[in-house]
Motif scaffolding. Structure first.
Motif, PDB file in Angstrom:
ATOM      1  N   LEU A  94       0.835  -1.208   0.000  1.00 36.93           N
ATOM      2  CA  LEU A  94       0.000   0.000   0.000  1.00 36.93           C
ATOM      3  C   LEU A  94       0.866   1.253   0.000  1.00 36.93           C
ATOM      4  O   LEU A  94       0.555   2.246  -0.650  1.00 36.93           O
TER       5      LEU A  94
ATOM      6  N   TYR B 153      -2.747   5.412  -2.680  1.00 38.78           N
ATOM      7  CA  TYR B 153      -2.933   5.218  -1.243  1.00 38.78           C
ATOM      8  C   TYR B 153      -2.001   6.109  -0.419  1.00 38.78           C
ATOM      9  O   TYR B 153      -1.880   5.921   0.791  1.00 38.78           O
TER      10      TYR B 153
ATOM     11  N   TYR C  47       0.430   3.166   8.578  1.00 38.60           N
ATOM     12  CA  TYR C  47      -0.305   2.003   8.069  1.00 38.60           C
ATOM     13  C   TYR C  47      -0.036   0.768   8.917  1.00 38.60           C
ATOM     14  O   TYR C  47      -0.942  -0.030   9.200  1.00 38.60           O
TER      15      TYR C  47
END
Lengths: 230, 443
Positions: free
Chosen positions: A134, A140, A157
């Motif tokens: 990601l 993202y 994240y």
């Protein structure tokens, strides 16, 4: 020694090394079954995220976040000791405590390993892989993180992903609470980039402490043996 | 004039501490808690509403408006009744201190014009509510943990919302508000804690969480929507919330059909009512708040009726027709069937959702599709079927030889209660007028 002296001493850890270490502590928190190891990793996590906060905040404010984190660890430590986490009291049989619906454990030599360990061992690396994937996708990318703070994205994240995973994999309030605290830290890392106001720092500190106190109460109540045995 | 705001924030906390110190003597805690709630209700009743009732802490002001005063009067009134009922049907000694502390946080949230402070206070209040839910009962831990998780997630979304709002009326704030509403109001898919709460928790805890707690949350959300009314006009906001409400209602209908025990049934009915309350957020703010207050008042009364009847039923091993009557009427009111106090609010929501345009208190509500209303009616029908199936089972002949009748005093008391609620159902003007008062104060 002052805060600035300590920062100078640990200058080599700032930036990406701190992020990688935060990820390692998050994995340890997810996988370890002994509450002492989890708590040690949590304390290390708060110290390392303090190094990340210093990239955005004044060190005298960042140290407040570290202190709050260490207080949280203290609350969780006292709670774990009081309820003898992971073990039954010596005068309580496993049949008597069956109503607690505790996490199942299997004996492997001298160790008592939780039944969820294989799942954790598979899911933790998968989550880390997903986070790395990601982090490299432009769609993202988190807004307002410029190049100097690009390493924050990986930490954010990881903490949010691992925290949510940790909460999903357990019904024990103590472990779920640790997961929630990881999510909070991950969110704070993002929010501190966009808003460094004292008000938000104070509010997040109060929420962290409140979560720790509530989790401590829930853990105590969850392992309230008098009610179970009566 | 800051006396009343300071009293509302400091006095309950002091009494909560006193309650904790007296925890070994349950009756003492009940007396302290009840007297505290009554005293604050009396203070709010006798205090003249004034524009000057503000409190400033560290440069941030907290304003006690007329509407907040009226709302807190309602909340403390309900709380006083619930605390008094714990004398008969005990809760854990920590429930009353936790409930008082929760109300203080809710008061702070409602008095603060700053979204960040308000959202944090609301989250802290819900976190303390998690303590009240568990209160030393291990089996209630999952429910308490879920509420804590949802409260913290909602707070994080509020924080993001506070940051995004100055950037303009984009889709992100809309989605965030929808998520927050679903998390805090038990909307699909965040509904799993409601049923478990009703099954496990004592009477006072259930009514406090689902009555007082949900009222404070809805008041906060409506207060927020009143200052950002462009959200309600947004089509995606209305669609997302309405479909979520319908999904929640359908799940409640399914849960009620699968219910085998009275508490499971009641939990499903409450979830159905919460689905309708969620849909009121899609109405124009004033109309929606009026409808929501009506639904919440009915929910508290119906839930009290149903749970009193249920507790009395659970204490008896033989048939108890009067107790069953009260439980059944409470359940029917929660469903909002005709001839019950719940019918008015239910009718308003269904007709508003069904019609292309509708007039609610003089404001036009735009509807998109009649399917929503049909699904809501389907959920109501399923729940009604489940209730009557349960009642028929209760009236099935039993082999019990010695059937002791309910005591006379109990039959008289329950009959009076039933007549009062029938009168309220036939003449709902007092409830409607009270709900209308809140709508007028919001403007």
């Amino acid at each position: 020694m002052t805060i600035f002296d300590w920062l100078e001493r640990f200058e080599f850890l700032r930036g990406l090394p701190a992020v990688y270490l935060v990820m390692i502590t998050a994995v340890i928190i997810m996988i370890a079954w002994d509450w002492r190891i989890v708590l040690f990793a949590l304390a290390a996590h708060y110290l390392l995220t303090g190094l990340l906060f210093v990239d955005v905040l004044d060190p005298r404010l960042a140290i407040v976040k570290v202190l709050v984190g260490l207080f949280v660890c203290l609350i969780m430590y006292i709670t774990a000791r009081q309820v003898n986490l992971g073990k039954l009291p010596p005068d309580v049989l496993s049949e008597e405590a069956a109503e607690l619906h505790q996490e199942q454990r299997f004996a492997v030599g001298p160790l008592r390993i939780p039944a969820t360990l294989p799942r954790r061992l598979i899911l933790a690396p998968l989550m880390i892989t997903a986070v790395f994937f990601l982090g490299q996708q432009p769609e993202y990318a988190l807004p307002l993180l410029d190049e100097t703070l690009g390493h924050f994205q990986l930490a954010i994240y990881t903490l949010i992903g691992m925290g949510l995973l940790g909460m999903a994999l357990t019904t024990e309030p103590w472990q779920a609470g640790i997961g929630l605290l990881l999510v909070l830290t991950g969110f704070e890392l993002f929010y501190i980039v966009v808003n460094q106001a004292l008000l938000s720092l104070a509010l997040f500190a109060s929420v962290n402490l409140a979560v720790a106190v509530v989790v401590a109460y829930l853990t105590q109540g969850h392992r309230y043996f008098v009610a179970v045995l009566d | 004039m800051t006396q009343l705001p300071v009293m509302l924030l400091a006095f309950p906390l002091g009494m909560a501490l006193a309650g904790l110190l007296l925890a070994r003597w349950r009756q003492a805690v009940v007396v302290v808690g009840t007297l505290t709630a009554v005293f604050l209700w009396w203070q709010l009743t006798n205090s003249e509403p004034s524009a000057e009732q503000t409190l400033t802490i560290a440069g941030y002001s907290f304003a006690l408006t007329e509407m907040m005063q009226e709302l807190l009067r309602l909340l403390y009134g309900i709380t006083a009744v619930l605390f008094a009922l714990t004398w008969v049907w005990p809760s854990h000694p920590h429930f009353i201190p936790a409930a008082l502390t929760t109300i203080v946080f809710f008061t702070t949230a409602l008095m603060s014009p700053n979204l960040l402070i308000g959202a944090t206070a609301l989250c802290l209040g819900l976190a303390v509510l998690a303590i009240a839910i568990q209160a030393g009962r291990p089996q209630a831990t999952p429910v308490a943990l879920r509420l804590l998780l949802f409260a913290v997630l909602a707070m994080l979304f509020f924080v993001l919302l506070d940051w995004l709002l100055p950037f303009g009326q984009t889709s992100s704030p809309v989605r965030l508000v929808v998520l927050i509403a679903l998390l805090l109001l038990g909307g699909f898919p965040f509904f799993m804690w409601v049923n478990r709460l009703v099954i496990d928790a004592p009477l006072a805890t259930v009514v406090f969480v689902l009555g007082v707690g949900q009222t404070a949350v809805l008041a906060f959300l409506f207060q927020f929507l009143a200052s950002h009314d462009w959200l309600v006009a947004d089509v995606s906001f209305r669609q997302l919330l309405r479909w979520s409400g319908v999904a929640t209602a359908l799940i409640a209908g399914l849960l009620s059909i699968h219910a085998r025990e009275a508490r499971q049934l009641l939990g499903a009915f409450v979830l159905l009512d919460m689905a309708f309350a969620l849909i009121t957020l899609t109405f124009p703010v004033t109309a929606g708040w009026e409808t929501a207050v009506m639904l919440l008042l009915v929910r508290v009364i119906s839930l009290l009726l149903a749970m009193v009847g249920l507790h009395l039923l659970e204490e008896r091993t033989t048939h108890a027709p009067f107790c069953l009557l009260i439980f059944a009427y409470g359940g029917l009111s929660l469903l909002g069937l005709p001839l019950t106090i719940g019918f008015g609010g239910r009718w308003v929501v269904i007709t508003a959702v069904a019609q292309q345009t509708s007039q609610i208190s003089g404001e036009v509500v735009q509807a998109e599709t009649p399917w929503l209303a049909l699904f809501l009616l389907l959920a109501l029908a399923a729940s009604t079927y489940a209730l009557f199936r349960f009642l028929i089972y209760q009236y099935a002949p039993s082999d019990s030889q010695n059937q002791l009748a309910e005591p006379l005093w109990q039959r008289i008391g329950l009959s009076i209660l039933f007549i009062i609620t029938l009168v309220l159902a036939a003449f709902p003007q007092p409830l409607l007028a009270y709900a209308h008062l809140f709508a007028a104060l919001l403007q």
